[in-house]
Design an enzyme around this catalytic site. Structure first.
Site, PDB file in Angstrom:
ATOM      1  N   PRO A   2       0.702  -1.417   0.111  1.00 14.05           N
ATOM      2  CA  PRO A   2      -0.123  -0.040  -0.067  1.00 14.05           C
ATOM      3  C   PRO A   2       0.646   1.053   0.057  1.00 14.05           C
ATOM      4  CG  PRO A   2      -0.172  -1.223   2.240  1.00 14.05           C
ATOM      5  CD  PRO A   2       1.045  -1.851   1.373  1.00 14.05           C
ATOM      6  N   GLU A   3       0.757   1.916  -1.092  1.00 14.89           N
ATOM      7  CA  GLU A   3       1.235   3.284  -1.181  1.00 14.89           C
ATOM      8  C   GLU A   3       0.039   3.835  -1.570  1.00 14.89           C
ATOM      9  OE1 GLU A   3       4.810   3.805  -3.484  1.00 14.89           O
ATOM     10  OE2 GLU A   3       5.669   2.008  -3.227  1.00 14.89           O
TER      11      GLU A   3
END
Length: 290
Positions: A2-3
């Site tokens: 998750p960015e």
DNA sequence: CTGTGTTCCTGTTCGC
DNA sequence: TGCGAACAGGAACACA
């Protein structure tokens, strides 16, 4: 995983179900994640209605009817999933599968069950309440949102002025620009044709006006994030149909995790290389990133 | 204040 | 094929 683009994709996926939902029950299946759960966490969520689901950098923020907010960070391996099918009595059951490893938080809603899963437990959940007007410190420290109107070449130039560190480390610094991670920093620098180890201060510009390079870099950051969100959105359906472990955007990576492959830039004969900066792996083309 | 290295944790991949 | 080592999308923290 998750960015910023992945978190935004998660937000868009969850919002239709979560916004408007009431919280009926919260089960904590351990006493902490990265941090201990706040005091009376479950009790304070009970009976609340979720009225909005927002994103700030890599954080998800579920705003509640009473002004409080559930804040989630997915760390390296966190994910939410919805279990939405009711049985013949209209009751949502959990678990539906036999062996739900690393399901740490189970939130029962009036229209489904929201499960937080996180093998490495680098993620965390927190609660911002109305009694405490100061936002949680980890939100207060965040820098500019890279897809907002505030962000552009001028802002980027100002943020890196005087920084002694590399441009790569500066872009990863969440207190400057909030939401970029290792993948998208590598990708943005490649798109902009900028070597990751150059001093950040070189992008400040000499007279206060951003250079062409800085303008290019700011554009590359915005472009790669927007493209990733589009791709994440379009492959979310696949993600739902398959059983969860497929990444969203990896087929679009030009350098990340492509060490040894030819540089994809038209006309460039370089081979993607790999190095370590501040303990993180950087992928880059030594030929076209100057 | 700024910059850097360490640390948390489990699962997957790599090299012998 | 097996098995330990290395490594992974993050960021708080300690320390120079």
């Amino acid at each position: 995983m998750p960015e910023l683009p992945e978190v935004e994709t998660v937000r868009r996926g969850l919002a239709p179900t979560l916004v408007g939902a009431h919280i009926l029950r919260v089960d904590l299946r351990r006493k902490d994640l990265r941090f201990p759960f706040p005091k009376d966490f479950a009790a304070r969520l009970l009976g609340r209605q979720i009225i909005a689901l927002r994103r700030r950098a890599k954080y998800l923020i579920a705003e509640m009817s009473d002004g409080s907010a559930l804040i989630a960070h997915l760390g390296m391996s966190g994910s939410f999933r919805l279990e939405g099918r009711a049985d013949e009595n209209g009751v949502f059951n959990y678990p539906r599968s036999k062996n739900p490893a690393h399901d740490h938080v189970v939130i029962h809603l009036d229209r489904g069950i929201l499960v937080y899963n996180d093998p490495r437990r680098f993620g965390f959940l927190d609660l911002a309440t109305t009694d405490d007007p100061a936002p949680p410190p980890f939100l207060a420290k965040l820098g500019v949102e890279p897809l907002s109107n505030e962000f552009g070449a001028e802002t980027l130039a100002m943020l890196v002025a005087g920084r002694k560190t590399s441009i790569k480390a500066a872009l990863l610094d969440q207190s400057l620009i909030a939401g970029l991670g290792n993948i998208y920093v590598c990708e943005a620098l490649h798109r902009a044709g900028i070597a990751p180890n150059r001093p950040a201060s070189e992008f400040a510009g000499r007279t206060g006006a951003p250079t062409k390079e800085t303008t290019r870099l700011a554009g590359s950051i915005r472009d790669v994030l927007e493209e990733a969100i589009l791709a994440g959105g379009s492959s979310l359906r696949d993600h739902r149909q398959a059983d969860g472990s497929l990444g969203y955007f990896q087929h679009h990576f030009r350098v990340y995790d492509r060490g040894g492959e030819p540089c994809p830039r038209a006309g460039c004969k370089g081979i993607i290389g790999k190095m370590t900066q501040n303990g993180r792996t950087t992928f880059f083309c030594p030929k076209c990133q100057k």
